[in-house]
Scaffold this motif. Structure first.
Motif, PDB file in Angstrom:
ATOM      1  N   THR A  52      -0.279 -11.488   1.404  1.00  0.00           N
ATOM      2  CA  THR A  52       0.491 -10.613   2.275  1.00  0.00           C
ATOM      3  C   THR A  52       0.194  -9.165   1.909  1.00  0.00           C
ATOM      4  OG1 THR A  52       2.278 -12.202   2.610  1.00  0.00           O
ATOM      5  CG2 THR A  52       2.814  -9.882   2.955  1.00  0.00           C
ATOM      6  N   PHE A  53      -0.040  -8.344   2.916  1.00  0.00           N
ATOM      7  CA  PHE A  53      -0.226  -6.907   2.736  1.00  0.00           C
ATOM      8  C   PHE A  53       0.951  -6.200   3.383  1.00  0.00           C
ATOM      9  CE2 PHE A  53      -4.358  -8.705   2.208  1.00  0.00           C
ATOM     10  CZ  PHE A  53      -4.999  -7.897   1.280  1.00  0.00           C
ATOM     11  N   ARG A  54       1.596  -5.310   2.638  1.00  0.00           N
ATOM     12  CA  ARG A  54       2.811  -4.652   3.110  1.00  0.00           C
ATOM     13  C   ARG A  54       2.591  -3.142   3.240  1.00  0.00           C
ATOM     14  NH1 ARG A  54       6.930  -8.295   2.775  1.00  0.00           N
ATOM     15  NH2 ARG A  54       6.686 -10.024   1.298  1.00  0.00           N
ATOM     16  N   ALA A  55       3.083  -2.612   4.366  1.00  0.00           N
ATOM     17  CA  ALA A  55       3.084  -1.160   4.587  1.00  0.00           C
ATOM     18  C   ALA A  55       4.488  -0.771   5.035  1.00  0.00           C
ATOM     19  CB  ALA A  55       2.039  -0.774   5.621  1.00  0.00           C
ATOM     20  N   MET A  56       5.443  -0.989   4.174  1.00  0.00           N
ATOM     21  CA  MET A  56       6.853  -0.854   4.537  1.00  0.00           C
ATOM     22  C   MET A  56       7.403   0.551   4.314  1.00  0.00           C
ATOM     23  SD  MET A  56       7.262  -3.787   5.709  1.00  0.00           S
ATOM     24  CE  MET A  56       9.000  -3.644   6.108  1.00  0.00           C
ATOM     25  N   LYS A  57       6.621   1.428   3.699  1.00  0.00           N
ATOM     26  CA  LYS A  57       7.087   2.789   3.460  1.00  0.00           C
ATOM     27  C   LYS A  57       6.458   3.795   4.422  1.00  0.00           C
ATOM     28  CE  LYS A  57       8.105   2.033  -1.442  1.00  0.00           C
ATOM     29  NZ  LYS A  57       7.882   2.505  -2.837  1.00  0.00           N
ATOM     30  N   GLY A  58       5.744   3.289   5.430  1.00  0.00           N
ATOM     31  CA  GLY A  58       5.144   4.187   6.405  1.00  0.00           C
ATOM     32  C   GLY A  58       3.767   4.684   6.024  1.00  0.00           C
ATOM     33  N   TYR A  59       3.196   4.155   4.929  1.00  0.00           N
ATOM     34  CA  TYR A  59       1.827   4.525   4.566  1.00  0.00           C
ATOM     35  C   TYR A  59       0.837   3.661   5.337  1.00  0.00           C
ATOM     36  CZ  TYR A  59       3.747   7.110   0.589  1.00  0.00           C
ATOM     37  OH  TYR A  59       4.435   7.993  -0.193  1.00  0.00           O
ATOM     38  N   GLY A  60      -0.294   4.247   5.678  1.00  0.00           N
ATOM     39  CA  GLY A  60      -1.340   3.506   6.360  1.00  0.00           C
ATOM     40  C   GLY A  60      -2.393   4.448   6.896  1.00  0.00           C
ATOM     41  N   PRO A  61      -3.563   3.907   7.241  1.00  0.00           N
ATOM     42  CA  PRO A  61      -4.622   4.758   7.797  1.00  0.00           C
ATOM     43  C   PRO A  61      -4.296   5.149   9.228  1.00  0.00           C
ATOM     44  CG  PRO A  61      -5.290   2.472   7.874  1.00  0.00           C
ATOM     45  CD  PRO A  61      -3.974   2.499   7.150  1.00  0.00           C
ATOM     46  N   THR A  62      -4.921   6.206   9.704  1.00  0.00           N
ATOM     47  CA  THR A  62      -4.863   6.537  11.116  1.00  0.00           C
ATOM     48  C   THR A  62      -6.161   6.078  11.779  1.00  0.00           C
ATOM     49  OG1 THR A  62      -3.244   8.324  11.182  1.00  0.00           O
ATOM     50  CG2 THR A  62      -5.043   8.473  12.720  1.00  0.00           C
ATOM     51  N   ASN A  63      -5.997   5.355  12.891  1.00  0.00           N
ATOM     52  CA  ASN A  63      -7.135   4.781  13.610  1.00  0.00           C
ATOM     53  C   ASN A  63      -7.934   3.841  12.718  1.00  0.00           C
ATOM     54  OD1 ASN A  63      -6.511   6.162  16.011  1.00  0.00           O
ATOM     55  ND2 ASN A  63      -7.561   7.999  15.269  1.00  0.00           N
ATOM     56  N   GLY A  64      -7.203   3.000  12.002  1.00  0.00           N
ATOM     57  CA  GLY A  64      -7.830   1.993  11.163  1.00  0.00           C
ATOM     58  C   GLY A  64      -6.823   0.923  10.817  1.00  0.00           C
ATOM     59  N   GLY A  65      -7.311  -0.183  10.259  1.00  0.00           N
ATOM     60  CA  GLY A  65      -6.460  -1.304   9.922  1.00  0.00           C
ATOM     61  C   GLY A  65      -6.007  -1.288   8.479  1.00  0.00           C
ATOM     62  N   ILE A 109       0.840  -1.192   0.000  1.00  0.00           N
ATOM     63  CA  ILE A 109       0.000   0.000   0.000  1.00  0.00           C
ATOM     64  C   ILE A 109       0.881   1.250   0.000  1.00  0.00           C
ATOM     65  CG2 ILE A 109      -1.823  -1.264   1.188  1.00  0.00           C
ATOM     66  CD1 ILE A 109      -1.247   0.425   3.651  1.00  0.00           C
ATOM     67  N   GLU A 110       0.514   2.195  -0.842  1.00  0.00           N
ATOM     68  CA  GLU A 110       1.243   3.453  -0.945  1.00  0.00           C
ATOM     69  C   GLU A 110       0.268   4.612  -0.872  1.00  0.00           C
ATOM     70  OE1 GLU A 110       4.264   3.758  -3.832  1.00  0.00           O
ATOM     71  OE2 GLU A 110       5.241   1.884  -3.222  1.00  0.00           O
ATOM     72  N   MET A 111      -0.549   4.567   0.174  1.00  0.00           N
ATOM     73  CA  MET A 111      -1.476   5.659   0.452  1.00  0.00           C
ATOM     74  C   MET A 111      -1.845   5.576   1.909  1.00  0.00           C
ATOM     75  SD  MET A 111      -3.044   2.793  -0.482  1.00  0.00           S
ATOM     76  CE  MET A 111      -4.452   1.770  -0.102  1.00  0.00           C
ATOM     77  N   GLY A 146       4.239  -4.268   8.513  1.00  0.00           N
ATOM     78  CA  GLY A 146       4.490  -2.833   8.461  1.00  0.00           C
ATOM     79  C   GLY A 146       5.861  -2.509   9.002  1.00  0.00           C
ATOM     80  N   ASP A 147       6.207  -1.266   8.934  1.00  0.00           N
ATOM     81  CA  ASP A 147       7.436  -0.755   9.542  1.00  0.00           C
ATOM     82  C   ASP A 147       6.994   0.212  10.633  1.00  0.00           C
ATOM     83  OD1 ASP A 147       9.707   0.857  10.192  1.00  0.00           O
ATOM     84  OD2 ASP A 147      10.669   0.236   8.328  1.00  0.00           O
ATOM     85  N   ALA A 148       6.985  -0.267  11.881  1.00  0.00           N
ATOM     86  CA  ALA A 148       6.446   0.537  12.976  1.00  0.00           C
ATOM     87  C   ALA A 148       7.172   1.863  13.114  1.00  0.00           C
ATOM     88  CB  ALA A 148       6.512  -0.250  14.288  1.00  0.00           C
ATOM     89  N   ALA A 149       8.482   1.871  12.894  1.00  0.00           N
ATOM     90  CA  ALA A 149       9.251   3.110  13.035  1.00  0.00           C
ATOM     91  C   ALA A 149       8.828   4.135  11.985  1.00  0.00           C
ATOM     92  CB  ALA A 149      10.743   2.814  12.928  1.00  0.00           C
ATOM     93  N   LYS A 150       8.648   3.693  10.734  1.00  0.00           N
ATOM     94  CA  LYS A 150       8.249   4.629   9.684  1.00  0.00           C
ATOM     95  C   LYS A 150       6.806   5.090   9.860  1.00  0.00           C
ATOM     96  CE  LYS A 150      11.537   3.095   6.163  1.00  0.00           C
ATOM     97  NZ  LYS A 150      11.717   2.473   4.832  1.00  0.00           N
ATOM     98  N   LEU A 151       5.935   4.176  10.276  1.00  0.00           N
ATOM     99  CA  LEU A 151       4.551   4.584  10.545  1.00  0.00           C
ATOM    100  C   LEU A 151       4.504   5.637  11.649  1.00  0.00           C
ATOM    101  CD1 LEU A 151       2.835   1.075  10.404  1.00  0.00           C
ATOM    102  CD2 LEU A 151       2.346   2.973   8.865  1.00  0.00           C
TER     103      LEU A 151
END
Length: 537
Positions: free
Chosen positions: A187-200, A155-157, A219-224
């Motif tokens: 597999t769902f990847r969020a490795m660039k720090g993209y992701g929703p706020t207060n959502g999955g 995901i890139e949004m 995901g990448d917790a540090a980037k998120l």
């Protein structure tokens, strides 16, 4: 495809085989179909408005037929189209030329399964890494979405990667039920720090009879956290039921699994949550909040910022809240977390979790307690293992005068840094059987069972400690300095007389294993009032 489109006299008795790369497969001409729209995957419109339908040999729709690339790189629609109008001729759901081709193609396959003339709702995603810039919307009853050979979606949004939410009135509010969705081997990847706020990263609202099987969210917790995204891994709410099986969530910035208000009758089996960490602090691997009838079986929550598993209340409706109820945790390990192994409590007094059972669970080697309850009632811990925690193995605490009715059966609690079992101002706790001990060369565990006061709260009451094998503890089997139980019953063993040594309620029993004498507590709640029973030979 060009030759098929050009046919002027198609035959219903002929099978036409496309050889275009990615589109390979048989088609047939349906003379009776005069209205189906072309989707470039399963329906092709040729000369004289002839409609050719793909023959589904294995009853599945392949996303490759709709143009997926899956090489892990960005491929906006502008690579293939010069105008949005041109792109929408193939992908009507496209919103801009910056939309990713992989998103458009996968969503086109889902839309095909959703169409009125769909012959199947099963979709396969071939091996590859697919980049999406909008949520995949999967509001299709009976949908099967499965990956092949390690298929992954990046995901890139700052939005959901996969969402089921059949809203009403053109909005996402008040979702209507979607039935029988299955997601497998993806597999769902969020490795660039993209992701929703207060959502999955993947979320299911009012999704009945859901099945997630072998789904991974990474995901990448540090980037998120750096991008200030408060992102869960897998979320359910608002009426969702079903099974989550053999799933993994790794590296999100809010609870890896968030089983939220309205979720009910969900079984989570063989799932793992690890490396969850975020700016809110103490984020758990698994979070159950305001849900009912949730069962976790043989799951693992480890190396998380907060608890391995957290059971609490939800803040909706505002000012009232919803408790978690009828929660079962069977087997599994919740260990090596920076918080507690399992934390149960409330963020909205006077609500509190109710009717919770933990059977055969291991909560060891955590930075705080193995199991901590700050609020809850009608709770059973059976065959519980808790060793090597930096605080107590099991801690039952009445923070808000809403903790009561705990039964701890056959625990195995050892070598914790504070106490084995810690009881603070709670009413109605029974500890029966099991062992609470320290067998280290240098003991660290204080008391086998400790009654500890809370300033301004009532003394512990209705405390029953029966046949617990307690040995090697620095402060003895039972310690109650400043917090003697005012009622209940103990049945203890040790060496020597309990007088001036063991505090217990009236009616308690003590056996001196060295002398073979039996004592009964006749008066008071402190350490005096023990009387030896006469021995008749």
């Amino acid at each position: 495809m060009t030759d098929l489109r050009a046919l002027s006299t198609p035959s219903a008795d002929t099978v036409y085989f496309l050889t275009d790369p990615g589109l390979e497969g048989p088609f047939r001409y349906l003379a009776q179909d005069t209205s189906s729209a072309e989707n470039y995957g399963t329906v092709i419109v040729g000369a004289n408005a002839a409609r050719y339908h793909r023959i589904l040999l294995d009853n599945e729709i392949d996303t490759g037929w709709f143009g997926t690339i899956g090489d892990g790189a960005n491929h906006p629609l502008s690579e293939r189209f010069t105008t949005l109008t041109e792109a929408r001729a193939i992908y009507p759901h496209a919103t801009a030329l910056t939309d990713e081709i992989d998103w458009c193609a996968i969503q086109a396959a889902i839309n095909t399964a959703k169409s009125a003339n769909a012959v199947t709702t099963a979709i396969r995603i071939p091996r590859g890494d697919y980049v999406i810039n909008q949520a995949l919307r999967a509001e299709v009853d009976g949908l099967l979405l499965r990956g092949l050979g390690g298929a992954s979606i990046s995901i890139e949004m700052d939005y959901f990667g996969l969402m089921v939410n059949r809203g009403t009135g053109g909005t996402e509010a008040d979702p209507q039920p979607v039935y029988g969705v299955q997601v497998r081997d993806l597999t769902f990847r969020a490795m660039k720090g993209y992701g929703p706020t207060n959502g999955g990263i993947i979320i299911f609202n009012n999704c009945r009879d859901l099945l997630l099987d072998n789904v991974t969210v990474v995901g990448d917790a540090a980037k998120l956290t750096e991008r200030q995204r408060l992102t869960n891994g897998i979320g359910t709410s608002q009426g969702t039921t079903g099974v989550l099986r053999n799933c993994l969530v790794d590296g999100t910035s809010k609870p890896g699994y968030y089983i939220a208000n309205g979720s009910h009758h969900i079984r989570i089996e063989g799932c793992e949550a690890r490396n969850v960490s975020g700016s809110l602090g103490y984020q758990p691997g698994f979070g159950v909040s305001g849900a009912d009838s949730i069962t976790l079986v043989d799951c693992q929550g480890h190396d998380n910022q907060g608890a391995g598993l957290q059971i609490t209340c939800d803040g909706y409706p505002a000012g009232v809240g919803t408790p978690s109820t009828n929660i079962q945790v069977i087997g599994g390990q919740y260990s090596h977390n920076r918080g507690n192994g399992i934390l149960m409590g409330t963020n909205l007094v006077p609500q509190y979790p109710r009717d919770v059972q933990l059977v055969g669970v291991d909560t060891s080697d955590n930075e705080l307690n193995g199991f901590l309850s700050g609020a809850g009632t009608r709770v059973v811990l059976a065959d519980h293992v808790a060793h090597g925690n930096k605080n107590s193995g099991i801690a039952i605490v009445n923070y808000f005068a809403i903790t009561s009715s705990f039964q701890v059966i056959d625990p195995q609690v050892a070598n914790n840094a504070i106490h084995g079992v810690e009881i603070r101002s709670v009413d109605r706790v029974t500890i029966q059987g099991g062992r609470t001990f320290d067998d280290q060369a240098v003991a660290t565990q204080g008391a086998g069972v400790a009654l500890v006061p809370i300033a301004g709260e009532a003394a512990p009451s209705n405390i029953r400690i029966l046949d617990v094998d307690a040995f090697g503890n620095r402060l003895g089997a039972v310690s109650s300095t400043g917090a003697d139980a005012i009622s209940g019953q103990y049945r203890l063993t040790g060496t020597g007389s309990p007088e001036n040594v063991v505090a217990a309620p009236v009616g308690s029993q003590f056996t001196d294993l060295a002398a073979g004498l039996h004592y009964v507590k006749t008066v008071g709640t402190g350490k005096i009032g023990w009387k030896a029973l006469a021995t008749v030979l």
